[in-house]
Scaffold this active site. Structure first.
Site, short mmCIF file in Angstrom:
data_model
loop_
_atom_site.label_atom_id
_atom_site.label_comp_id
_atom_site.label_asym_id
_atom_site.label_seq_id
_atom_site.Cartn_x
_atom_site.Cartn_y
_atom_site.Cartn_z
N ASP A 98 -25.67 -12.00 -25.91
CA ASP A 98 -26.66 -10.97 -26.25
C ASP A 98 -27.61 -11.40 -27.34
O ASP A 98 -27.27 -12.22 -28.18
CB ASP A 98 -25.94 -9.74 -26.82
CG ASP A 98 -25.31 -8.91 -25.73
OD1 ASP A 98 -24.52 -8.04 -26.06
OD2 ASP A 98 -25.62 -9.19 -24.56
N GLU A 158 -33.38 21.65 -38.27
CA GLU A 158 -33.65 20.91 -39.53
C GLU A 158 -32.47 20.03 -39.90
O GLU A 158 -32.57 19.15 -40.75
CB GLU A 158 -33.98 21.90 -40.66
CG GLU A 158 -35.21 22.75 -40.40
CD GLU A 158 -36.38 21.88 -39.91
OE1 GLU A 158 -36.86 22.13 -38.79
OE2 GLU A 158 -36.72 20.92 -40.63
N ARG A 213 -20.02 -0.91 -24.68
CA ARG A 213 -20.07 -2.18 -23.94
C ARG A 213 -19.34 -3.30 -24.66
O ARG A 213 -19.07 -4.36 -24.08
CB ARG A 213 -21.53 -2.58 -23.69
CG ARG A 213 -22.36 -2.84 -24.93
CD ARG A 213 -23.82 -2.93 -24.61
NE ARG A 213 -24.13 -4.08 -23.78
CZ ARG A 213 -24.20 -5.33 -24.22
NH1 ARG A 213 -23.98 -5.57 -25.50
NH2 ARG A 213 -24.49 -6.32 -23.41
N PRO A 237 -31.73 10.58 -39.88
CA PRO A 237 -32.68 9.61 -40.46
C PRO A 237 -32.27 9.16 -41.86
O PRO A 237 -32.71 8.13 -42.34
CB PRO A 237 -33.99 10.41 -40.50
CG PRO A 237 -33.83 11.50 -39.53
CD PRO A 237 -32.36 11.86 -39.56
C1 4FV Z 1 -32.07 10.67 -36.06
C2 4FV Z 1 -32.47 9.36 -36.29
C3 4FV Z 1 -32.94 11.85 -36.04
C4 4FV Z 1 -33.38 14.78 -37.41
C5 4FV Z 1 -33.39 16.27 -37.37
C6 4FV Z 1 -32.29 15.44 -35.42
C7 4FV Z 1 -33.07 14.32 -36.02
C8 4FV Z 1 -32.81 16.68 -36.05
N1 4FV Z 1 -30.76 10.67 -35.84
N2 4FV Z 1 -31.36 8.57 -36.19
N3 4FV Z 1 -33.71 8.88 -36.53
N4 4FV Z 1 -32.30 13.07 -36.02
O1 4FV Z 1 -34.17 11.72 -36.08
O2 4FV Z 1 -30.34 9.37 -35.92
O3 4FV Z 1 -31.75 17.55 -36.28
#
Ligand code: 4FV
Length: 247
Positions: A170, A117, A155, A90
């Site tokens: 697209d 985490e 793709r 995130p």
């Molecule tokens: C996430 C996202 C995501 C966070 C902690 C995996 C999680 C756990 N990855 N974009 N939004 N990852 O939420 O790519 O480890």
């Protein structure tokens, strides 16, 4: 292109990468995908790839060395390719079609799917080239995000999409949302297919689709219009709101 995925759930990635366009691309050798489970590189009998979080608090953190050994083996297996190591999180750069197109030009991607985490910060600092987010929400793991990258990038590989399926049409490829699509039956009690689409007049069809995309984008994603070059006539269409075109 080669994509290696470091994940505690290789089966999930394998099942996603076996289907549809990506699956066919692998069969045709246009895309190489491999998975690596950090637990296979653990040093204890429990095959631990995670441990408690320093400073206390809930949840576990993925350890450095199982990931590091997995990455070493990825590099060894891939030979000398210049791998771009991406951690899905995130905290990452938001994934959009422009970023997908950039990644699609890489020779070799290594996608790290976190769990718990997250991953020990020292691994991110020393071994990760870029963090990418698929959206402002929290997943229970990075596998779904890795599957999104594999599909969106896969793709776009040369030869994966045939002309009919070309990426040019697209959404977002021209910065706009896609136009409406219709198929048989031409006439239905839920409505008829717009006559222009069955006219065979390809110039008129292209014009109708462009204008439909413009209006839809104006209605649903006006933020996208800022980066789309418009003709004076198209600007007029959007300013006037009405569309004289035959339905
Ligand atoms: C996430 C996202 C995501 C966070 C902690 C995996 C999680 C756990 N990855 N974009 N939004 N990852 O939420 O790519 O480890």
């Amino acid at each position: 292109m080669r994509i290696d995925v470091i994940t505690l759930f290789p089966d999930f990635i394998e099942s996603c990468a076996r289907i549809g366009v990506v699956g066919r691309a692998r069969e045709r050798g246009l895309l190489e995908i491999a998975t690596w489970n950090p637990r296979d590189f653990a040093s204890d009998n429990y095959r631990s790839a995670d441990d408690r979080c320093y400073g206390g608090g809930p949840g576990m953190v993925m350890m450095i060395d199982p990931l590091r050994k997995a990455l070493d083996d990825v590099r060894a297996a891939a030979g000398s390719t210049k791998a771009k190591v991406i951690y899905l999180s995130p905290q990452g750069t938001r994934l959009d079609q422009a970023k997908v197109a950039e990644l699609a030009r890489q020779e070799h991607l290594v996608l790290l799917s976190g769990r718990y985490e997250g991953v020990d910060e020292r691994f991110l600092e020393r071994a990760v080239d870029e963090e990418i987010s698929v959206g402002d929400y929290v997943l229970s793991g990075g596998e779904l995000a890795a599957a999104i990258v594999i599909d969106a990038v896969g793709r776009l590989q040369q030869g994966v999409l045939n002309d009919a399926m070309s990426a040019e049409q697209d959404s977002f490829s021209n910065g706009l949302l896609d136009c409406p699509h219709y198929t048989r039956p031409e006439h239905h009690d839920w409505g008829d297919v717009p006559a222009v689409l069955t006219s065979g007049d390809h110039a008129a069809i292209a014009r109708w689709r462009r204008r439909a995309s413009l209006r839809l984008t104006q209605a649903l994603r006006p933020d996208l219009l800022a980066s789309v070059p418009l003709t004076p006539e198209e600007q007029e269409l959007l300013d006037s709101g009405d569309d004289p075109e035959p339905k």
